[in-house]
Write a protein that holds these residues in place. Structure first.
Motif, PDB file in Angstrom:
ATOM      1  N   THR A 198     127.739 -31.744  28.911  1.00  0.00           N
ATOM      2  CA  THR A 198     127.260 -32.675  30.073  1.00  0.00           C
ATOM      3  C   THR A 198     125.925 -33.366  29.884  1.00  0.00           C
ATOM      4  N   GLU A 199     126.050 -34.775  30.202  1.00  0.00           N
ATOM      5  CA  GLU A 199     124.958 -35.586  30.092  1.00  0.00           C
ATOM      6  C   GLU A 199     124.958 -36.539  31.333  1.00  0.00           C
ATOM      7  N   ALA A 200     123.432 -36.517  31.818  1.00  0.00           N
ATOM      8  CA  ALA A 200     123.439 -37.454  32.947  1.00  0.00           C
ATOM      9  C   ALA A 200     121.999 -38.135  32.778  1.00  0.00           C
ATOM     10  N   GLU A 201     121.858 -39.279  33.331  1.00  0.00           N
ATOM     11  CA  GLU A 201     120.767 -39.901  33.251  1.00  0.00           C
ATOM     12  C   GLU A 201     119.588 -39.141  34.007  1.00  0.00           C
ATOM     13  N   GLY A 202     118.330 -38.936  33.482  1.00  0.00           N
ATOM     14  CA  GLY A 202     117.356 -38.528  34.225  1.00  0.00           C
ATOM     15  C   GLY A 202     117.438 -36.969  34.413  1.00  0.00           C
ATOM     16  N   VAL A 203     118.360 -36.323  33.819  1.00  0.00           N
ATOM     17  CA  VAL A 203     118.650 -34.829  34.046  1.00  0.00           C
ATOM     18  C   VAL A 203     118.297 -34.201  32.663  1.00  0.00           C
ATOM     19  N   ARG A 204     117.584 -32.960  32.764  1.00  0.00           N
ATOM     20  CA  ARG A 204     117.539 -32.060  31.714  1.00  0.00           C
ATOM     21  C   ARG A 204     118.710 -31.022  31.574  1.00  0.00           C
ATOM     22  N   VAL A 205     119.341 -31.164  30.540  1.00  0.00           N
ATOM     23  CA  VAL A 205     120.727 -30.266  30.534  1.00  0.00           C
ATOM     24  C   VAL A 205     120.129 -29.312  29.310  1.00  0.00           C
ATOM     25  N   HIS A 206     120.119 -27.850  29.756  1.00  0.00           N
ATOM     26  CA  HIS A 206     119.812 -26.956  28.611  1.00  0.00           C
ATOM     27  C   HIS A 206     120.255 -25.605  28.795  1.00  0.00           C
ATOM     28  N   VAL A 207     119.803 -24.619  28.162  1.00  0.00           N
ATOM     29  CA  VAL A 207     120.349 -23.396  28.198  1.00  0.00           C
ATOM     30  C   VAL A 207     119.286 -22.478  28.649  1.00  0.00           C
ATOM     31  N   LEU A 208     119.493 -21.853  30.160  1.00  0.00           N
ATOM     32  CA  LEU A 208     118.429 -21.291  30.559  1.00  0.00           C
ATOM     33  C   LEU A 208     118.568 -19.787  29.976  1.00  0.00           C
ATOM     34  N   PRO A 209     117.432 -19.260  29.439  1.00  0.00           N
ATOM     35  CA  PRO A 209     117.556 -17.788  28.962  1.00  0.00           C
ATOM     36  C   PRO A 209     118.046 -16.891  29.840  1.00  0.00           C
ATOM     37  N   GLY A 210     118.691 -15.792  29.426  1.00  0.00           N
ATOM     38  CA  GLY A 210     118.909 -14.651  30.425  1.00  0.00           C
ATOM     39  C   GLY A 210     117.814 -13.950  30.497  1.00  0.00           C
ATOM     40  N   ILE A 211     117.843 -12.732  31.724  1.00  0.00           N
ATOM     41  CA  ILE A 211     116.782 -11.970  31.766  1.00  0.00           C
ATOM     42  C   ILE A 211     117.398 -10.437  31.273  1.00  0.00           C
ATOM     43  N   GLU A 212     116.859  -9.838  30.490  1.00  0.00           N
ATOM     44  CA  GLU A 212     117.232  -8.644  29.882  1.00  0.00           C
ATOM     45  C   GLU A 212     117.409  -7.514  31.226  1.00  0.00           C
ATOM     46  N   GLU A 213     116.527  -7.639  31.896  1.00  0.00           N
ATOM     47  CA  GLU A 213     116.571  -6.386  33.234  1.00  0.00           C
ATOM     48  C   GLU A 213     116.171  -7.253  34.410  1.00  0.00           C
ATOM     49  N   ALA A 214     116.758  -7.289  35.367  1.00  0.00           N
ATOM     50  CA  ALA A 214     116.311  -7.673  36.666  1.00  0.00           C
ATOM     51  C   ALA A 214     116.838  -6.741  37.866  1.00  0.00           C
ATOM     52  N   ALA A 215     116.036  -6.741  38.646  1.00  0.00           N
ATOM     53  CA  ALA A 215     116.462  -6.115  40.044  1.00  0.00           C
ATOM     54  C   ALA A 215     116.972  -7.356  41.014  1.00  0.00           C
ATOM     55  N   THR A 216     118.374  -7.199  41.461  1.00  0.00           N
ATOM     56  CA  THR A 216     119.114  -8.003  42.191  1.00  0.00           C
ATOM     57  C   THR A 216     119.278  -7.798  43.385  1.00  0.00           C
ATOM     58  N   VAL A 217     119.293  -8.522  44.478  1.00  0.00           N
ATOM     59  CA  VAL A 217     119.735  -8.072  45.800  1.00  0.00           C
ATOM     60  C   VAL A 217     120.405  -9.244  46.578  1.00  0.00           C
ATOM     61  N   VAL A 218     121.587  -9.253  47.199  1.00  0.00           N
ATOM     62  CA  VAL A 218     122.087 -10.731  48.079  1.00  0.00           C
ATOM     63  C   VAL A 218     121.359 -10.694  49.194  1.00  0.00           C
ATOM     64  N   HIS A 219     121.077 -11.891  49.447  1.00  0.00           N
ATOM     65  CA  HIS A 219     120.618 -12.407  50.676  1.00  0.00           C
ATOM     66  C   HIS A 219     121.632 -13.100  51.625  1.00  0.00           C
ATOM     67  N   ARG A 220     121.797 -12.797  52.715  1.00  0.00           N
ATOM     68  CA  ARG A 220     122.981 -13.518  53.338  1.00  0.00           C
ATOM     69  C   ARG A 220     122.212 -14.395  54.517  1.00  0.00           C
ATOM     70  N   GLY A 221     122.310 -15.481  54.769  1.00  0.00           N
ATOM     71  CA  GLY A 221     121.540 -16.455  55.939  1.00  0.00           C
ATOM     72  C   GLY A 221     120.962 -17.589  55.201  1.00  0.00           C
ATOM     73  N   PRO A 222     120.229 -18.301  55.925  1.00  0.00           N
ATOM     74  CA  PRO A 222     119.440 -19.518  55.688  1.00  0.00           C
ATOM     75  C   PRO A 222     118.335 -19.165  54.699  1.00  0.00           C
ATOM     76  N   MET A 223     117.846 -19.802  53.699  1.00  0.00           N
ATOM     77  CA  MET A 223     116.620 -19.532  53.017  1.00  0.00           C
ATOM     78  C   MET A 223     115.358 -19.272  53.883  1.00  0.00           C
ATOM     79  N   ASP A 224     115.397 -19.980  54.725  1.00  0.00           N
ATOM     80  CA  ASP A 224     114.197 -19.765  55.785  1.00  0.00           C
ATOM     81  C   ASP A 224     113.965 -18.193  56.534  1.00  0.00           C
ATOM     82  N   ASP A 225     114.899 -17.654  56.095  1.00  0.00           N
ATOM     83  CA  ASP A 225     114.922 -16.162  56.518  1.00  0.00           C
ATOM     84  C   ASP A 225     114.955 -15.110  55.237  1.00  0.00           C
ATOM     85  N   ILE A 226     114.495 -15.583  53.950  1.00  0.00           N
ATOM     86  CA  ILE A 226     114.543 -14.968  52.897  1.00  0.00           C
ATOM     87  C   ILE A 226     113.380 -13.745  52.904  1.00  0.00           C
ATOM     88  N   LEU A 227     112.406 -14.021  53.648  1.00  0.00           N
ATOM     89  CA  LEU A 227     111.555 -13.020  53.335  1.00  0.00           C
ATOM     90  C   LEU A 227     111.592 -11.708  53.544  1.00  0.00           C
TER      91      LEU A 227
END
Length: 273
Positions: A198-227
């Motif tokens: 992928t190439e696009a003008e003015g856009v940085r394309v790179h590999v975002l490193p992984g996370i060895e260990e992450a605590a994850t949770v799914v939020h349902r609804g708008p980001m305004d209610d993420i708190l």
């Protein structure tokens, strides 16, 4: 001619106001009966009354209004002033709506204290992923600082990818880091997963490193209610003997037009406390 009551009715103002304008010389009656003292106005004077009210609503004092009208302000110039004031009021209203939304989010977070389940938190390894991104600096990590930055970034990013003919991009991934200025500012990275090459003008394309260990949770609804969801994740991290190792990433799994249907996974890197 109109008597003062009729003129007030046509001008949608009070008789008391007209008397005050007469007293300070801002809008004199066309004629005053020498015997009864009754004031009379002409229809032509509605134009001046309209200007007085408009300028007053712009925030000018009555003394300033008199000075402006003394210079015989034109209709086009007045329209420009009114449009400017309209834009200012609309911006203030939008800012007030944003503040009200954030107050609501804090209130919901308070109401959910101790009631949000942490059973859905999952610890997992996040793989590296190729993304195209745009970034900008926000004044802080508060929602009112992040939202005005990240939204336009994603609009611009998607537009540039589409212009470059890139198809099949997404889902979106946002991540954050300190700007390093010592003032609490944050670098906001708005990214989209993209295919190799992928190439696009003015856009940085790179590999975002992984996370060895992450605590994850799914939020349902708008980001305004993420708190509440984010703070429930923080509680799980603390209670289970972990420590946060950085800002949580946001993986936007589903983003329909109705934001109530959004599904977002928070991915917070953790270490053992």
């Amino acid at each position: 001619m109109f008597n003062i009551g009729d003129f007030a009715r046509h001008g949608r103002v009070s008789v008391r106001m007209l008397r005050h304008y007469d007293a300070i010389g801002l809008l004199r009656p066309a004629r005053v009966d020498p015997h009864s003292g009754y004031r009379h106005y002409t229809a032509d004077q509605l134009a001046r009354l309209n200007r007085v009210i408009a300028l007053k609503d712009l925030g000018f004092t009555l003394e300033q209004v008199g000075a402006i009208l003394g210079d015989e302000i034109g209709a086009e110039e007045l329209r420009g002033m009114l449009r400017l004031r309209q834009a200012e009021l609309e911006a203030a209203l939008e800012a007030a709506r944003a503040r009200l939304a954030q107050v609501g989010a804090r209130l919901r977070a308070i109401e959910s204290e101790g009631r949000m389940s942490t059973q859905d938190v999952v610890v997992k390894k996040i793989p590296a992923v190729r993304i195209a991104e745009l970034s900008a600096v926000a004044a802080g990590f508060e929602p009112e600082a992040i939202s005005p930055v990240i939204g336009p970034l994603y609009e611009e990013l998607c537009g540039r990818l589409e212009a470059a003919g890139v198809t099949g991009f997404g889902p979106g991934i946002a991540y954050y880091e300190d700007a390093g200025k010592g003032d609490g500012s944050i670098v906001v990275h708005a990214g989209m997963t993209v295919p190799e090459g992928t190439e696009a003008e003015g856009v940085r394309v790179h590999v975002l490193p992984g996370i060895e260990e992450a605590a994850t949770v799914v939020h349902r609804g708008p980001m305004d209610d993420i708190l509440p969801t984010a703070q429930a994740l923080a509680s799980w991290i603390d209670v289970n003997g972990h420590a946060s190792a950085g800002y949580a990433r946001e993986l936007y799994l589903e983003c329909p037009e109705d934001r109530a249907g959004w599904v977002t996974e928070l991915q917070e890197p953790i270490t053992r406390a």
